[in-house]
Design a protein around this motif. Sequence first.
Motif, PDB file in Angstrom:
ATOM      1  N   GLN A  54      -1.071  -5.437   6.748  1.00 52.31           N
ATOM      2  CA  GLN A  54      -0.774  -6.689   6.063  1.00 52.31           C
ATOM      3  C   GLN A  54      -2.052  -7.495   5.828  1.00 52.31           C
ATOM      4  O   GLN A  54      -2.866  -7.689   6.745  1.00 52.31           O
ATOM      5  N   VAL A  55      -2.208  -7.951   4.610  1.00 50.05           N
ATOM      6  CA  VAL A  55      -3.279  -8.892   4.251  1.00 50.05           C
ATOM      7  C   VAL A  55      -2.616 -10.161   3.736  1.00 50.05           C
ATOM      8  O   VAL A  55      -1.821 -10.112   2.795  1.00 50.05           O
ATOM      9  N   THR A  56      -2.926 -11.273   4.369  1.00 52.20           N
ATOM     10  CA  THR A  56      -2.371 -12.559   3.960  1.00 52.20           C
ATOM     11  C   THR A  56      -3.515 -13.521   3.658  1.00 52.20           C
ATOM     12  O   THR A  56      -4.390 -13.729   4.501  1.00 52.20           O
ATOM     13  N   VAL A  57      -3.492 -14.070   2.461  1.00 52.15           N
ATOM     14  CA  VAL A  57      -4.531 -15.007   2.037  1.00 52.15           C
ATOM     15  C   VAL A  57      -3.893 -16.377   1.852  1.00 52.15           C
ATOM     16  O   VAL A  57      -3.002 -16.537   1.010  1.00 52.15           O
ATOM     17  N   GLY A 109      -5.221  -8.775   8.067  1.00 49.10           N
ATOM     18  CA  GLY A 109      -5.124 -10.020   8.806  1.00 49.10           C
ATOM     19  C   GLY A 109      -4.928 -11.203   7.900  1.00 49.10           C
ATOM     20  O   GLY A 109      -4.600 -11.055   6.712  1.00 49.10           O
ATOM     21  N   LEU A 110      -5.141 -12.375   8.472  1.00 50.76           N
ATOM     22  CA  LEU A 110      -4.980 -13.644   7.756  1.00 50.76           C
ATOM     23  C   LEU A 110      -6.359 -14.220   7.453  1.00 50.76           C
ATOM     24  O   LEU A 110      -7.219 -14.287   8.336  1.00 50.76           O
ATOM     25  N   VAL A 111      -6.552 -14.632   6.210  1.00 53.13           N
ATOM     26  CA  VAL A 111      -7.840 -15.193   5.807  1.00 53.13           C
ATOM     27  C   VAL A 111      -7.585 -16.302   4.796  1.00 53.13           C
ATOM     28  O   VAL A 111      -6.573 -16.279   4.073  1.00 53.13           O
ATOM     29  N   SER A 158      -6.936  17.146   9.867  1.00 54.84           N
ATOM     30  CA  SER A 158      -5.967  18.200   9.569  1.00 54.84           C
ATOM     31  C   SER A 158      -5.648  18.243   8.076  1.00 54.84           C
ATOM     32  O   SER A 158      -5.007  19.189   7.613  1.00 54.84           O
ATOM     33  N   ILE A 159      -6.081  17.222   7.352  1.00 52.76           N
ATOM     34  CA  ILE A 159      -5.883  17.194   5.906  1.00 52.76           C
ATOM     35  C   ILE A 159      -7.144  17.763   5.255  1.00 52.76           C
ATOM     36  O   ILE A 159      -8.232  17.230   5.408  1.00 52.76           O
ATOM     37  N   PHE A 160      -6.952  18.860   4.527  1.00 57.78           N
ATOM     38  CA  PHE A 160      -8.088  19.546   3.931  1.00 57.78           C
ATOM     39  C   PHE A 160      -8.151  19.329   2.419  1.00 57.78           C
ATOM     40  O   PHE A 160      -7.185  18.926   1.801  1.00 57.78           O
ATOM     41  N   ASN A 161      -9.316  19.653   1.902  1.00 61.46           N
ATOM     42  CA  ASN A 161      -9.514  19.641   0.445  1.00 61.46           C
ATOM     43  C   ASN A 161      -9.086  18.337  -0.202  1.00 61.46           C
ATOM     44  O   ASN A 161      -8.404  18.326  -1.233  1.00 61.46           O
ATOM     45  N   ILE A 162      -9.519  17.240   0.415  1.00 65.28           N
ATOM     46  CA  ILE A 162      -9.198  15.937  -0.144  1.00 65.28           C
ATOM     47  C   ILE A 162      -9.970  15.735  -1.444  1.00 65.28           C
ATOM     48  O   ILE A 162     -11.169  15.965  -1.510  1.00 65.28           O
ATOM     49  N   ASN A 163      -9.274  15.293  -2.463  1.00 60.91           N
ATOM     50  CA  ASN A 163      -9.899  15.056  -3.758  1.00 60.91           C
ATOM     51  C   ASN A 163     -10.113  13.557  -3.973  1.00 60.91           C
ATOM     52  O   ASN A 163     -11.237  13.084  -4.092  1.00 60.91           O
ATOM     53  N   VAL A 164      -9.033  12.828  -3.976  1.00 62.37           N
ATOM     54  CA  VAL A 164      -9.111  11.396  -4.259  1.00 62.37           C
ATOM     55  C   VAL A 164      -8.611  10.608  -3.057  1.00 62.37           C
ATOM     56  O   VAL A 164      -7.619  10.983  -2.425  1.00 62.37           O
ATOM     57  N   MET A 165      -9.312   9.530  -2.764  1.00 62.15           N
ATOM     58  CA  MET A 165      -8.887   8.610  -1.723  1.00 62.15           C
ATOM     59  C   MET A 165      -8.716   7.238  -2.374  1.00 62.15           C
ATOM     60  O   MET A 165      -9.468   6.889  -3.290  1.00 62.15           O
ATOM     61  N   GLY A 166      -7.752   6.492  -1.902  1.00 58.57           N
ATOM     62  CA  GLY A 166      -7.529   5.216  -2.561  1.00 58.57           C
ATOM     63  C   GLY A 166      -6.775   4.211  -1.720  1.00 58.57           C
ATOM     64  O   GLY A 166      -6.328   4.513  -0.615  1.00 58.57           O
ATOM     65  N   TRP A 167      -6.690   3.025  -2.291  1.00 60.13           N
ATOM     66  CA  TRP A 167      -5.929   1.933  -1.690  1.00 60.13           C
ATOM     67  C   TRP A 167      -4.931   1.419  -2.712  1.00 60.13           C
ATOM     68  O   TRP A 167      -5.278   1.226  -3.888  1.00 60.13           O
ATOM     69  N   TYR A 168      -3.723   1.184  -2.247  1.00 63.71           N
ATOM     70  CA  TYR A 168      -2.665   0.589  -3.038  1.00 63.71           C
ATOM     71  C   TYR A 168      -2.164  -0.638  -2.294  1.00 63.71           C
ATOM     72  O   TYR A 168      -2.444  -0.811  -1.110  1.00 63.71           O
ATOM     73  N   ARG A 169      -1.410  -1.457  -2.995  1.00 63.71           N
ATOM     74  CA  ARG A 169      -0.823  -2.607  -2.309  1.00 63.71           C
ATOM     75  C   ARG A 169       0.569  -2.892  -2.852  1.00 63.71           C
ATOM     76  O   ARG A 169       0.902  -2.519  -3.984  1.00 63.71           O
ATOM     77  N   GLN A 170       1.366  -3.556  -2.016  1.00 64.28           N
ATOM     78  CA  GLN A 170       2.719  -3.924  -2.419  1.00 64.28           C
ATOM     79  C   GLN A 170       3.026  -5.310  -1.888  1.00 64.28           C
ATOM     80  O   GLN A 170       3.026  -5.540  -0.674  1.00 64.28           O
ATOM     81  N   ALA A 171       3.264  -6.214  -2.810  1.00 63.02           N
ATOM     82  CA  ALA A 171       3.643  -7.572  -2.455  1.00 63.02           C
ATOM     83  C   ALA A 171       5.170  -7.657  -2.400  1.00 63.02           C
ATOM     84  O   ALA A 171       5.864  -6.833  -3.015  1.00 63.02           O
ATOM     85  N   PRO A 172       5.700  -8.622  -1.687  1.00 62.72           N
ATOM     86  CA  PRO A 172       7.161  -8.750  -1.591  1.00 62.72           C
ATOM     87  C   PRO A 172       7.811  -8.853  -2.959  1.00 62.72           C
ATOM     88  O   PRO A 172       7.380  -9.632  -3.804  1.00 62.72           O
ATOM     89  N   GLY A 173       8.831  -8.035  -3.173  1.00 58.98           N
ATOM     90  CA  GLY A 173       9.559  -8.057  -4.426  1.00 58.98           C
ATOM     91  C   GLY A 173       8.868  -7.382  -5.579  1.00 58.98           C
ATOM     92  O   GLY A 173       9.367  -7.417  -6.712  1.00 58.98           O
ATOM     93  N   LYS A 174       7.740  -6.764  -5.320  1.00 61.66           N
ATOM     94  CA  LYS A 174       6.991  -6.106  -6.385  1.00 61.66           C
ATOM     95  C   LYS A 174       6.817  -4.629  -6.080  1.00 61.66           C
ATOM     96  O   LYS A 174       6.952  -4.190  -4.939  1.00 61.66           O
ATOM     97  N   THR A 213      -2.321 -11.356  -1.438  1.00 63.78           N
ATOM     98  CA  THR A 213      -1.445 -11.157  -0.285  1.00 63.78           C
ATOM     99  C   THR A 213      -0.489 -10.003  -0.541  1.00 63.78           C
ATOM    100  O   THR A 213       0.227  -9.984  -1.550  1.00 63.78           O
ATOM    101  N   ALA A 214      -0.492  -9.031   0.364  1.00 62.35           N
ATOM    102  CA  ALA A 214       0.334  -7.832   0.201  1.00 62.35           C
ATOM    103  C   ALA A 214       0.139  -6.929   1.413  1.00 62.35           C
ATOM    104  O   ALA A 214      -0.739  -7.168   2.243  1.00 62.35           O
ATOM    105  N   VAL A 215       0.965  -5.910   1.474  1.00 62.76           N
ATOM    106  CA  VAL A 215       0.716  -4.818   2.417  1.00 62.76           C
ATOM    107  C   VAL A 215      -0.154  -3.799   1.686  1.00 62.76           C
ATOM    108  O   VAL A 215       0.190  -3.369   0.574  1.00 62.76           O
ATOM    109  N   TYR A 216      -1.267  -3.443   2.288  1.00 66.70           N
ATOM    110  CA  TYR A 216      -2.210  -2.507   1.690  1.00 66.70           C
ATOM    111  C   TYR A 216      -2.040  -1.134   2.335  1.00 66.70           C
ATOM    112  O   TYR A 216      -2.014  -1.010   3.576  1.00 66.70           O
TER     113      TYR A 216
END
Length: 116
Positions: A111-114, A10-12, A27-43, A90-93
């Motif tokens: 989308q996260v917008t700051v 959201g917007l903050v 349905s996804i088994f044997n999960i090892n790593v979970m994470g968050w990534y982000r992508q800003a416009p043009g990056k 600010t990016a898509v997470y």
Amino acid sequence: QVQLVESGGGLVQAGGSLRLSCLVSRSIFNINVMGWYRQAPGKQRELVALITSSGSTNYADFVRGRFTISRDNAKSTVSLEMNSLKPEDTAVYYCNVRNLWARDWWGQGTQVTVSS
């Protein structure tokens, strides 16, 4: 079939907080790593935080001390608590999970917008 569903973006204003959550299909088994990534416009997409099956965490330098990743295996969720947000956050997470054989699944992004 959507296997990772993100929510909480959201917007903050700068200095504010948001909490992202990702519900992972059982349905996804044997999960090892979970994470968050982000992508800003043009990056390129970049790592934000990871958490292993044993609970070990790893953070990108630019979020360390401000963001906290957690997982709830019983609920099949991974969350990202984001505090002291900055306009440059600010990016898509994207939620990501990787199984024991290094296969990856990705969420659709939220989308996260700051604002300054």
